[in-house]
Structure formats: C-alpha cells, structure tokens
Design an enzyme around this catalytic site. Structure first.
Site, PDB file in Angstrom:
ATOM      1  CB  CYS A   1      10.424  16.769  -3.093  1.00 34.31           C
ATOM      2  SG  CYS A   1       9.592  17.366  -4.579  1.00 34.31           S
TER       3      CYS A   1
ATOM      4  CB  CYS B   1       2.386  18.394  -1.079  1.00 32.10           C
ATOM      5  SG  CYS B   1       3.512  17.240  -1.851  1.00 32.10           S
TER       6      CYS B   1
END
Ligand code: PLP
Lengths: 357, 384
Positions: A101, A197
């Site tokens: 990410c 997440c």
C-alpha cells in the site's frame, strides 16, 4: 511547503497533520477511500476505511483547521494491493499488504497526484524518520522502537522519500496520544488499527478461502508420506505450528512445523523445527532507499517481519539479487515477505524474499 | 480570492428572510394554540402561506409546509402512489434524471411496496423523451399511479417539458408531481398554469433558511401522510409548525418573485459570458444540457480530468463549485444525470457544475475563467 496529509481517521495521522501545520506547511487533509463498498462502522481495532473513519478524519481536519477531501483510490488499491495479496498467497508466498500500500498507493498514486497538482509532498502518521545527509534525504527508524514502521516504508525510492514527511518519528506513541488530547483531537483514545484493513473479520484464512476456494490437499512429511488434509495450502504460513490438525504424531513426539507450501500440487510439507533453520536469504526486485548496495560484502542488519528483530548479517547485491548471510540461523521464514536491510538505523533498501537455505 | 459559484447547492439568505427569522425568534406562541399568542403566530404562518401561494400561483390552502424539499418529494411520491395503488395499478413513473430525493423514494416503493418503477429516458439535450412517455401512457396508462418529473434539473439546469407531460398524463387521469426546487424563483413558475397535481419547492435555494420546504398539493386532494401526529397541514404533515423558518421562507419567496425577471436576465448574461470564456480557454470542453436552460446552471465536462481533482484545485484557489452529483461515503458517484444523457462513467466523472446567482458579477466570472488554463492543465497532469 504545500503538502497533502493522508488522514486515515486514526490518532497518528491526525497528529501528523497538526504537526505539519504547526511547522508552517500549507496542509490539505485527504482521506483515502480504499474500499468501493465500505463498512459503516469500525469493528474493534480493524481496518481504517469505514465510513466512520472518514468522518473521524474529517472532524480531525476541522479541529486542525485545514481543508479536507476524500480521494477515491478504491480501484488502485484493489489492483495494487488486494489482488497482489491474493495472487501471492495463491503462489504459496506470504505478502505484506501494508508495504504494498505504501509502495503503490500512499507514496505512488497519492504522491504522484499531489505533485501533479502542485503539492510538494505527502505527510503521513508513520513512525519513521527522514534526515538530510551527504547521500541525500535518507529513511531511518523511529525512536519508538515498538512502533517503528520503517519496515513497511522500505519500498520507497529515493524520489518518493524526497516527497515523504513523517512528523511522528521522533516521538513515542504514548506522547502522541497525549498531544492529540491537548490539541483537542477526539481521536486521541481511538484504538490502533491492526490486522489487514480489507479483511474486516480478521479471519485471513476464511477470507482467502472465499476467494481462492478450499480445495482439499495433502499435508505430507519430507518423505512424502501423507499425514493429514488441509483446505487450501495458501492459508498456511511457513513456520506455522498451530492449526495443522494432524493426528499422527511425529516419531520422536516433537511438534511439526510448516516447512514448505507447494501451490501447484496444493501440498503442505511439514517437519521438525530444525528443518526451518535459515542461514541464507535471497531477495528479488530490490528497492533502494539511498545508494544501491554493491557486489561488495557489507555488514549490516536484516529484518524480515514488520515487527521482527534486526538480525546481524552480511549482504551484497549482484545479478539483480540481494544475497544475505545471517550471522545466526533463523527459524521459519516465508517467501514473499520483504527482507529489509539496515545500516544501523538507516534503511538501505528492501527486496522480496524468493529463496531461503 | 473567494468566489461562490455553488448557488444551486444553497445560496445566501436574503436580508428580508434574516429579518423575518429574527423577528419570529422574539415571538411566543404555538400556531396551533387557541389563545392570543397562538393566534398571533398563526396569523404569521397564514400570511406566509399566502405570500408563497402568490409566488407560485396557487391557493393558500394548497401550500403544505414540510421540513425540506426532500420531505415534500417523499410525501408527494409516496402519498400519490398509496392513494391509487391496487392490484392492477402499481406503476410509478419518474425520469432518469431526477434528484435523489425522488430517485430514492421511488426505489423505496419498489423495495417495500413492490411497486414497479419505470424511469423515463432523456435525450442528449437533457430533456425527457416525450415520445417514450406517450407510448407508455398509451400502453399502460391504467397501471400508472403517479408520474414525477422535475421542472428543471439540478445538475445541468435543463428545463423539462412539464406542460406537455401534464397534457399526456391528464388524458389518462394520471396525477403528475413536479420537483421544482431549482426552478422556483429562477424562472416563471405557476402551479395553476402548469396543471400539475403536486409541486415541490424549498426555501434555501432562493435565499431562505435550510430545513424548510413546501409541497403544493391540489385543493381537495387528500393523500396518506408520512408523518402522523397533531394533524397540522391538512393532516398530511403533522408537527408543530416551524414559524420562524416559514416566515423567512415567505420573505425569501416574495423577494425572489419581485425580482425574478430582472435577475434571470442578468444571470443569463453571466452564464453566456462564462460559457464563452470557458470555451475560449479550454476548446475541447463540453457544455452539458441544451434546449431551454435555467439562467444560472452551467455543467461542463473537461476531458482528461477528474472532478475531485478539479474541485480541490478550484477550492484551493478560492472558487466554490461542485459536481452536483451525489456522494456515497464521501466519494462522488458518477452522475446518473450525465450518464442518462449519454456520457460514459469516465466523462461523467470529468464534469463540474458552476451555479451562478444575481449576487455574482462579471468580474467574478472573468476571474474564475482566468484560472481555467492552470487548473485544467494541473488536473490533466494529475489524472494518472
Ligand atoms: C432538484 C432538487 N430536488 C430536491 C432537493 C432537495 O431539497 P432540500 O435540500 O430542501 O431537501 C434539491 C436540493 O438539493 C434539488 O436540487
């Protein structure tokens, strides 16, 4: 400078944005919407992309007094992080999505977009430091060792580090919470996010099974003898001991560990702990956070997990591969993880582990 | 620089409305009370009702105050549907370009009342396809409970052929509701002349406060209510009347009506200036919506950009505008209005709405247009 502050809705990024303002930067807060189908509420300490989190980020920006926007990065996140996560597991490797990410979203898509729009950099709440030195702007560990996130930032190129601002690296987490409270940021007591997440349930294996199926395959010992069954080889991690469900005891009664995952034959190989010992690591696709390593054998440290120890080693780089020889053997090391090289507290660079011996 | 070009979202309160609001806050009395305090505020409510009735050319008794334009739309669509729905008649007709305040209640009727919903398509101009409606009414007119088409679209400003729609519907005795939130006060609007069954207006688009609207509902027609209680507003909208907001709404409506023609012609000129300047600065931009337009709404597509980026850059430069389309979890959805007009998802998400009012000036327009080259080129660079 004119900067974008990436605000997750958590306490760290809120304080980071506030500090950037205090330092005199012109700051615009941006919350990244990473899921095209976000959950409404946070469940415990998981994730950072619920509607509630974006609301928290907006309120923090209000308190700090900066403009706030939401950027839709759901597609980029899905392609760059989620799909990579699935395909790495399918290939028998253990990926680190936070690192991807940072590499693909926060310091690529966001930083590139920010720069094109006329901003100079991106502020995040990562626990890491940068420093100006004779070899340029370099990346370093945070002073709070228990919170240090330099590992997941080790995929940043020199260019990206140039545009990265980490205001929290010189502070301990407890003090950040205090500071948040003093600044009137009500996220001061919000729990830290852990886990992945985009797997809100926290059940990685179940999440992967939903996407990759749960084809039954054998669990074998090193001689190839079948000891049991599993439901998807990719749900295992090298070095894993628990949850194997084996009923046949080993000859000497000692516990068995996952040694190898063979995605093609959907086989999980288990064996004794000694078999997991690794002295040599090979890494591919390196990223250098400063000058590239050379073919010269160099002393340093390697870290192979986000919150793992720094292990003394000798490393070199030749023919596109990073070679790392450990001073002391390490047990249980998954391919797909990043091997991050440190020179004292400076991040030299990282590579994806492709081979261990 | 600070230039507000988002008047279709909401617009400053006019002085008369602020004064009316402040005056009411000094007054005591529930307008439903029978004593002298109640009579005094009741009088203010009824005078306000009459003022609004004058502004929209209806009877005072046809004005039902609601808590917003959204509520008036919900009341009308659901109420008119419930009034007539039975086994054979269960079809709700809206258009592809309605505001979410009609779209979503229609979807609710489909989900919870098992209504069939048909959305009228629009032409590339942004006007609804009358031929489609004619055919639908001919073939299935006896199944339709209600037709709801907006007077003008909030994203493109395109004015709809409502009188024609009423003509088509009335042959089959179908009630027509019209969401006139964007048109009210901006173009001539007469409930009587339009011949619709029900019409929605909202205060905060014309210089009144937020959170007050009205449903104009034909005299003598009683529809099932959404909100039950004290029986106020023809028992269609219970709840103690919001006298301060109602008084301010009326003041704004009178203000808008008295200056409508003059303001419309001024704003139309600004719009022309804006479009000409924009085209000169960005030759490949697309102006969305043609035919008859509201004076103040300009919807532009900037190929190769993303509206979120454009918004941020304009905001940073002190210019307030919007996409005009809905947000879901803070992320702009591609506009269903532009998609209905033939845009792709990508080009719909490269579009912005600038909405002007008589409060803007020629120099506002010139200053904003002067920003176009740099904003658009940065937005194009950021569209990676
Ligand atoms: C066409 C249209 N209908 C309905 C509404 C909703 O009105 P209100 O804001 O009073 O709920 C709006 C305004 O957002 C609108 O533009």
């Amino acid at each position: 400078m004119k900067v974008i502050a990436a605000m997750s809705g958590g306490v760290d990024s809120a304080v980071a944005a506030a500090r950037a303002v205090a330092e005199g930067h012109e700051v615009i807060g941006v919350h990244l919407a990473l899921s095209s189908n976000p959950q409404k509420y946070r469940s415990g300490a998981r994730g950072c992309c619920t509607v509630e989190d974006s609301h928290d980020a907006r309120r923090a920006a209000d308190v700090i007094g900066i403009p706030f926007y939401i950027w839709d990065m759901a597609e980029e996140f899905h392609e760059g992080v989620v799909e990579n996560f699935i395909s790495e597991y399918a290939a028998g490797r253990t990926p680190n999505p936070c690192l991807r990410c940072n590499e693909k979203i926060k310091f690529a898509a966001v930083l590139d977009r920010a720069r094109a729009m006329g901003f100079d950099g991106v502020v995040t709440g990562h626990y890491a430091r940068t420093r100006e030195s004779s070899i340029g702007k370099t990346l370093h560990r945070a002073i709070d060792n228990s919170k240090d996130q330099s590992y997941v930032l080790s995929v940043l190129t020199v260019e990206q580090i140039q545009g990265a601002i980490f205001p929290l690296g010189d502070t301990h987490k407890v003090d950040i919470r205090k500071e948040a409270a003093e600044r009137g940021l009500f996220v001061a007591n919000k729990p830290d996010s852990h886990d992945i997440c985009f797997v809100p349930s926290g059940d990685n294996a179940g999440w992967l099974r939903d996407r990759l199926g749960s084809e039954v395959g054998p669990i074998v010992d090193q001689s190839g003898k079948t000891l049991g069954e599993h439901r998807g080889a990719y749900t295992y991690t090298i070095g894993q001991r628990k949850g194997l469900g084996l009923t046949v005891p080993s000859e000497d009664g000692s516990p068995r560990f996952v040694l190898k995952i063979e995605p093609k034959s959907n086989t999980v190989v288990v064996g004794a702990r000694e078999e997991l010992a690794v002295n040599y690591i090979q890494g591919e696709n390196p990223v250098w956070c400063g000058p590239a390593a050379t073919s010269q054998e160099t002393r340093g440290y390697v870290q192979i997990r986000a919150h793992g120890e720094a292990l003394a080693c000798t490393y070199s780089y030749r023919d596109n591969f990073l070679d790392v020889n450990l001073d002391a053997p390490l047990f249980g090391l998954a391919t797909g993880q990043a091997a991050v090289i440190y020179d004292d507290d400076r991040v030299v660079g990282s590579a994806t582990i492709c081979l261990t011996r | 620089m600070s230039i507000y070009l988002d008047h279709a979202a909401t617009t400053p309160m006019v002085a008369a409305a602020k004064r009316a609001l402040a005056d009411q806050m000094d007054k005591l009395g529930n307008p439903s009370s029978l004593h002298m305090y109640g009579r005094a505020t009741r009088k203010d409510v009824e005078e306000s009702r009459e003022a609004i009735a004058r502004a929209v050319a209806c009877r005072p008794s046809e004005v039902i105050f609601t808590g917003s334009g959204t509520e008036a739309n919900n009341t009308a669509l659901k109420g008119l549907h419930w009034l007539r729905a039975n086994e054979k008649r269960n079809l709700v007709v809206i258009s592809e370009i309605e505001h979410h305040a009609i779209f979503d209640p229609a979807q609710w009727l489909a989900d919870y009342e098992k209504a069939e919903v048909i959305k009228l398509p629009v032409l590339a101009s942004g006007e609804i396809d009358l031929a489609f409606l004619r055919k639908l009414v001919t073939e299935r007119g006896n199944e339709i409970t209600v037709i709801s088409v907006m007077h003008s679209n909030n994203e493109t400003g395109t004015i709809q052929p409502v009188a024609e729609i009423v003509k088509i519907a009335s042959g089959a005795q179908i009630p027509v509701h019209c969401d006139a939130v964007q048109s009210f006060g901006k173009v001539p609007l007469s409930f009587k002349d339009l011949g619709v069954t029900a019409l929605t207006i909202s205060a905060h688009k014309i210089g009144g406060p937020m959170g007050i609207g009205a449903l104009i509902l034909q005299h003598g027609l009683e529809i099932p209510a959404l909100i039950h209680g004290g029986g106020q507003e023809r028992e269609i909208r219970s709840g103690t009347l919001n006298t301060p907001s109602i008084a301010a709404f009326a003041a704004a409506a009178s203000d808008a009506a008295s200056a409508q023609a003059e303001r419309a012609s001024f704003v139309s000129k600004l719009r022309e200036q804006f479009i000409a300047g924009a085209k000169a600065a960005i030759p490949d931009l697309i102006v969305n919506g043609s035919g008859e337009q509201l004076p103040g709404i300009i919807n532009l597509t900037f190929p190769g950009t993303e509206s979120d980026t454009l918004l941020l850059l304009f905001d940073a430069a002190g210019v307030a505008c919007s996409t005009g389309s809905a947000c879901s979890a803070g992320v702009h959805e591609p506009s269903h209005v532009l998609m209905a007009m033939g845009h792709s998802q990508v080009s719909a998400q490269s579009s912005l709405r600038f909405s002007l009012s008589y409060l803007n000036s020629e120099s506002d327009v010139a200053e904003v247009i002067a920003l176009f080259p740099s904003v658009i080129s940065r937005a194009r660079a950021a569209n990676l």
